[in-house]
Design a protein around this motif. Sequence first.
Motif, short mmCIF file in Angstrom:
data_model
loop_
_atom_site.label_atom_id
_atom_site.label_comp_id
_atom_site.label_asym_id
_atom_site.label_seq_id
_atom_site.Cartn_x
_atom_site.Cartn_y
_atom_site.Cartn_z
N VAL A 196 -2.30 -1.11 -5.24
CA VAL A 196 -0.99 -0.71 -5.17
C VAL A 196 0.28 -1.71 -4.75
N ASP A 197 1.45 -1.25 -4.45
CA ASP A 197 2.47 -2.16 -4.22
C ASP A 197 2.80 -2.30 -2.73
N PHE A 198 2.40 -1.23 -2.05
CA PHE A 198 2.64 -1.39 -0.67
C PHE A 198 1.91 -0.43 0.24
N LEU A 199 1.55 -0.77 1.43
CA LEU A 199 0.88 -0.09 2.44
C LEU A 199 2.02 0.58 3.44
N SER A 200 1.70 1.84 3.83
CA SER A 200 2.45 2.61 4.72
C SER A 200 1.59 3.23 5.83
N VAL A 201 1.70 3.02 7.22
CA VAL A 201 1.09 3.02 8.31
C VAL A 201 1.38 4.32 8.79
N GLY A 202 0.68 5.49 8.90
CA GLY A 202 1.07 6.79 9.80
C GLY A 202 0.19 6.74 11.01
N THR A 203 1.03 6.06 11.81
CA THR A 203 0.49 5.99 13.22
C THR A 203 -0.02 6.99 13.87
N SER A 248 3.41 -5.52 1.09
CA SER A 248 4.19 -5.24 2.24
C SER A 248 3.68 -4.29 3.09
N VAL A 249 3.96 -4.29 4.27
CA VAL A 249 3.23 -3.18 5.19
C VAL A 249 4.46 -2.59 5.80
N SER A 250 4.58 -1.19 5.80
CA SER A 250 5.74 -0.43 6.56
C SER A 250 5.03 0.57 7.70
N ILE A 251 5.70 0.84 8.57
CA ILE A 251 5.10 2.03 9.57
C ILE A 251 6.19 3.02 9.47
N CYS A 252 5.50 4.13 9.00
CA CYS A 252 6.31 5.44 9.12
C CYS A 252 6.20 6.38 10.03
N GLY A 253 5.19 6.26 11.15
CA GLY A 253 4.99 7.19 12.09
C GLY A 253 5.69 7.23 13.28
N GLU A 254 5.43 8.05 14.16
CA GLU A 254 6.61 8.08 15.33
C GLU A 254 6.60 6.48 15.92
N MET A 255 5.42 6.05 15.99
CA MET A 255 5.66 4.59 16.65
C MET A 255 6.76 3.58 16.32
#
Length: 333
Positions: A196-203, A248-255
């Motif tokens: 894929v193009d990116f990762l998004s972390v659901g913390t 790229s790695v994004s964070i999208c959780g409350e953290m």
Amino acid sequence: SEGLLGEAMKPATTKDGLTLPIYANGGLKSDLLPNQQALVDGVGLYRTEVPFMVREHFPGEAEQTEIYASILRTFPNQPVTLRTLDVGGDKSLSYFPIEEDNPFLGYRGIRISLDHPEIFMTQLRAMLRASIETQNLHVLFPMISSMQELNESLELLQRARTELQEEGLDIPSPRTGVMIEVPSAVYLAEQLARKVDFLSVGTNDLIQYLLAVDRNNARVADLYDENHPAVLCALKMIVEGGHKAGKSVSICGEMASEATSVLLLLGVGVDSLSVSMASLPSIKWVIRSFTRVRAQELFERAMEIQEPGEIRKMLDKALVDAGLGALVRAGKH
């Protein structure tokens, strides 16, 4: 306060010159307004299940296309990440009842979508059709726990695009991402990122699954801690895996919306954050007050301390020392 609103207008650039894109999270049209374009770099997580939850039946393709197009048009020159349907767990649809003893370990997210390709294809076709005008669509798959699930999801997305092209529509190829929120995905971060193009972390879910703690259960809620050393190790593993694959790695959780946690996320090397609009000013203020090098030191120190309460104290002190005591006192962490 006016000072904080001023912070929201400026880019999130660290003292040593690194600019972190900051995206908005949303689920309702009212969460994402055109006047926010100046404040954020796009939408990092649009929860498509919200329009499903306020209806009496599955919305059809035309109806979904209109919903998604209106979000994509609100941020026409910025990336907009639409997460595919993520129901189950604590999010239910009255017209699609799921009865099970362990809903969080059960039938939810991508598992439902792959099991009901007719529902999934309708949604994917609608997303793709909605993107024709603005071409800013990013598709995010939730709850991925294996390569097979990702491969099937990508195949269905490609099939939806081929179908629409055969119908004579000129469909741009969307960027794709995987949500890392299941422990198995942490160990597969690099392999998943290659597809894929990116990762998004659901913390939120990731921490819940790593620590085996139901956040909604008062008896164990105090065991839920984003400073737990296992959580920090997992974040490091995800970032290193994504970067090894050149993604790229994004964070999208409350953290990503908590002042102290943002220091750790900056320190572990995440590439962007997706936050609630309410926390945007304070998050930008934190990033603008530190160097990435200092954040890296704090992260490494946190890994050595290994005691969540002590880590929190260290981070609070770092905020106070940087002149951000107001955020600590306001409990913005």
